[in-house]
Design a protein around this motif. Structure first.
Motif, PDB file in Angstrom:
ATOM      1  N   PHE A  64     -40.913  13.536 -15.395  1.00 50.78           N
ATOM      2  CA  PHE A  64     -41.174  14.003 -14.033  1.00 50.78           C
ATOM      3  C   PHE A  64     -41.205  15.535 -13.983  1.00 50.78           C
ATOM      4  O   PHE A  64     -42.034  16.116 -13.291  1.00 50.78           O
ATOM      5  N   VAL A  65     -40.308  16.157 -14.718  1.00 48.67           N
ATOM      6  CA  VAL A  65     -40.298  17.626 -14.786  1.00 48.67           C
ATOM      7  C   VAL A  65     -41.601  18.103 -15.412  1.00 48.67           C
ATOM      8  O   VAL A  65     -42.247  19.024 -14.896  1.00 48.67           O
ATOM      9  N   LEU A  66     -42.005  17.473 -16.509  1.00 48.69           N
ATOM     10  CA  LEU A  66     -43.252  17.872 -17.182  1.00 48.69           C
ATOM     11  C   LEU A  66     -44.470  17.679 -16.278  1.00 48.69           C
ATOM     12  O   LEU A  66     -45.376  18.519 -16.257  1.00 48.69           O
ATOM     13  N   LEU A  67     -44.486  16.583 -15.548  1.00 46.80           N
ATOM     14  CA  LEU A  67     -45.659  16.271 -14.723  1.00 46.80           C
ATOM     15  C   LEU A  67     -45.740  17.097 -13.441  1.00 46.80           C
ATOM     16  O   LEU A  67     -46.831  17.454 -12.999  1.00 46.80           O
ATOM     17  N   PHE A  68     -44.601  17.389 -12.833  1.00 47.64           N
ATOM     18  CA  PHE A  68     -44.631  17.962 -11.494  1.00 47.64           C
ATOM     19  C   PHE A  68     -44.121  19.392 -11.367  1.00 47.64           C
ATOM     20  O   PHE A  68     -44.229  19.980 -10.298  1.00 47.64           O
ATOM     21  N   MET A  69     -43.566  19.961 -12.414  1.00 56.08           N
ATOM     22  CA  MET A  69     -42.949  21.289 -12.294  1.00 56.08           C
ATOM     23  C   MET A  69     -43.948  22.355 -11.841  1.00 56.08           C
ATOM     24  O   MET A  69     -43.645  23.151 -10.964  1.00 56.08           O
ATOM     25  N   ARG A  70     -45.115  22.397 -12.446  1.00 55.39           N
ATOM     26  CA  ARG A  70     -46.107  23.412 -12.059  1.00 55.39           C
ATOM     27  C   ARG A  70     -46.471  23.280 -10.583  1.00 55.39           C
ATOM     28  O   ARG A  70     -46.577  24.266  -9.871  1.00 55.39           O
ATOM     29  N   ARG A  71     -46.670  22.055 -10.130  1.00 54.47           N
ATOM     30  CA  ARG A  71     -47.030  21.832  -8.717  1.00 54.47           C
ATOM     31  C   ARG A  71     -45.913  22.280  -7.785  1.00 54.47           C
ATOM     32  O   ARG A  71     -46.161  22.899  -6.751  1.00 54.47           O
ATOM     33  N   ILE A  72     -44.689  21.956  -8.156  1.00 54.82           N
ATOM     34  CA  ILE A  72     -43.541  22.334  -7.323  1.00 54.82           C
ATOM     35  C   ILE A  72     -43.401  23.853  -7.266  1.00 54.82           C
ATOM     36  O   ILE A  72     -43.198  24.431  -6.195  1.00 54.82           O
ATOM     37  N   LEU A  73     -43.524  24.503  -8.412  1.00 53.48           N
ATOM     38  CA  LEU A  73     -43.402  25.965  -8.438  1.00 53.48           C
ATOM     39  C   LEU A  73     -44.531  26.632  -7.651  1.00 53.48           C
ATOM     40  O   LEU A  73     -44.288  27.603  -6.930  1.00 53.48           O
ATOM     41  N   ASN A  74     -45.750  26.113  -7.784  1.00 51.43           N
ATOM     42  CA  ASN A  74     -46.870  26.673  -7.017  1.00 51.43           C
ATOM     43  C   ASN A  74     -46.651  26.498  -5.520  1.00 51.43           C
ATOM     44  O   ASN A  74     -46.963  27.392  -4.730  1.00 51.43           O
ATOM     45  N   THR A 119     -30.230  26.189 -22.800  1.00 50.63           N
ATOM     46  CA  THR A 119     -31.182  25.332 -23.500  1.00 50.63           C
ATOM     47  C   THR A 119     -30.936  23.893 -23.073  1.00 50.63           C
ATOM     48  O   THR A 119     -29.932  23.589 -22.463  1.00 50.63           O
ATOM     49  N   GLY A 120     -31.843  23.024 -23.406  1.00 51.28           N
ATOM     50  CA  GLY A 120     -31.688  21.613 -23.065  1.00 51.28           C
ATOM     51  C   GLY A 120     -33.007  21.017 -22.622  1.00 51.28           C
ATOM     52  O   GLY A 120     -34.044  21.690 -22.609  1.00 51.28           O
ATOM     53  N   GLY A 121     -32.964  19.761 -22.253  1.00 51.10           N
ATOM     54  CA  GLY A 121     -34.173  19.031 -21.892  1.00 51.10           C
ATOM     55  C   GLY A 121     -34.883  19.581 -20.667  1.00 51.10           C
ATOM     56  O   GLY A 121     -36.100  19.728 -20.648  1.00 51.10           O
ATOM     57  N   TRP A 122     -34.118  19.899 -19.626  1.00 54.48           N
ATOM     58  CA  TRP A 122     -34.723  20.428 -18.402  1.00 54.48           C
ATOM     59  C   TRP A 122     -35.405  21.765 -18.660  1.00 54.48           C
ATOM     60  O   TRP A 122     -36.551  21.976 -18.264  1.00 54.48           O
ATOM     61  N   THR A 123     -34.706  22.677 -19.311  1.00 50.22           N
ATOM     62  CA  THR A 123     -35.298  23.989 -19.593  1.00 50.22           C
ATOM     63  C   THR A 123     -36.454  23.837 -20.568  1.00 50.22           C
ATOM     64  O   THR A 123     -37.485  24.499 -20.425  1.00 50.22           O
ATOM     65  N   GLY A 124     -36.298  22.961 -21.552  1.00 52.47           N
ATOM     66  CA  GLY A 124     -37.385  22.703 -22.496  1.00 52.47           C
ATOM     67  C   GLY A 124     -38.620  22.174 -21.787  1.00 52.47           C
ATOM     68  O   GLY A 124     -39.749  22.560 -22.101  1.00 52.47           O
ATOM     69  N   ALA A 125     -38.430  21.284 -20.820  1.00 57.80           N
ATOM     70  CA  ALA A 125     -39.560  20.749 -20.052  1.00 57.80           C
ATOM     71  C   ALA A 125     -40.214  21.839 -19.207  1.00 57.80           C
ATOM     72  O   ALA A 125     -41.437  21.901 -19.093  1.00 57.80           O
ATOM     73  N   LEU A 126     -39.405  22.711 -18.634  1.00 56.34           N
ATOM     74  CA  LEU A 126     -39.943  23.831 -17.860  1.00 56.34           C
ATOM     75  C   LEU A 126     -40.776  24.744 -18.760  1.00 56.34           C
ATOM     76  O   LEU A 126     -41.898  25.122 -18.419  1.00 56.34           O
TER      77      LEU A 126
END
Length: 166
Positions: A64-74, A119-126
């Motif tokens: 979900f982070v990978l798919l939606f992070m750019r949209r959320i940040l924009n 570091t971690g999964g969330w930051t890695g996905a970001l």
């Protein structure tokens, strides 16, 4: 992180099962599998029960982070209240991604897998999202990184180092 984990252990751990709290903590950014395993060891969750809980909990939000992070940040960038936070977050992620560009898969795997602050999964996905890394490649690198971090933290959290070297 220790204070937050201790808060979960004393506040939430007395209301729901130790396994459920372990899983919930593993879902959260910053805490992830590192915090989940620390909490599991404090709450005396069996290591063989804790490992799958923290792995699944840590990996579950990543797609979900990978798919939606750019949209959320924009979306957040549009508002003056949240724009500075988005810019700070992107700057931080881009600084972390600078060393990953060349060996992006292995760099991301190690970034997620070596349990250091930030570091971690969330930051890695970001980071993967900001680098526009291939979704499948990023998911695999992050998942393997979570497995590595879980292995390292299991050794640290459950005191297995003492057992191995005595």
């Amino acid at each position: 992180m220790d204070q937050v984990v201790n808060w979960f252990a004393t506040s939430v751990g007395s209301r729901i099962s130790a396994e459920a709290v372990t899983f919930i903590v593993s879902l959260l950014p910053i805490l992830e599998c590192r915090g989940g395993l620390l909490l599991a060891s404090i709450l005396k969750v069996n290591l063989l029960k804790a490992i799958p809980l923290v792995i699944v909990g840590n990996i579950l939000p990543i797609p979900f982070v990978l798919l939606f992070m750019r949209r959320i940040l924009n979306f957040m960038r549009r508002f003056s209240v949240t724009r500075p936070f988005v810019e700070w977050l992107e700057k931080r992620a881009k600084n972390k991604s600078a060393g990953l560009k060349r060996g992006e898969f292995w760099g991301l795997l190690l970034f997620v897998g070596i349990p250091l602050p930030g570091t971690g999964g969330w930051t890695g996905a970001l980071v993967a999202s900001l680098m526009e890394m291939d979704l499948k490649k990023a998911m695999l690198a992050i998942s393997l990184g979570v497995l590595l971090a879980t292995f390292i933290m299991a050794i640290v959290s459950y005191g297995l180092l003492g057992i191995l070297f005595h």
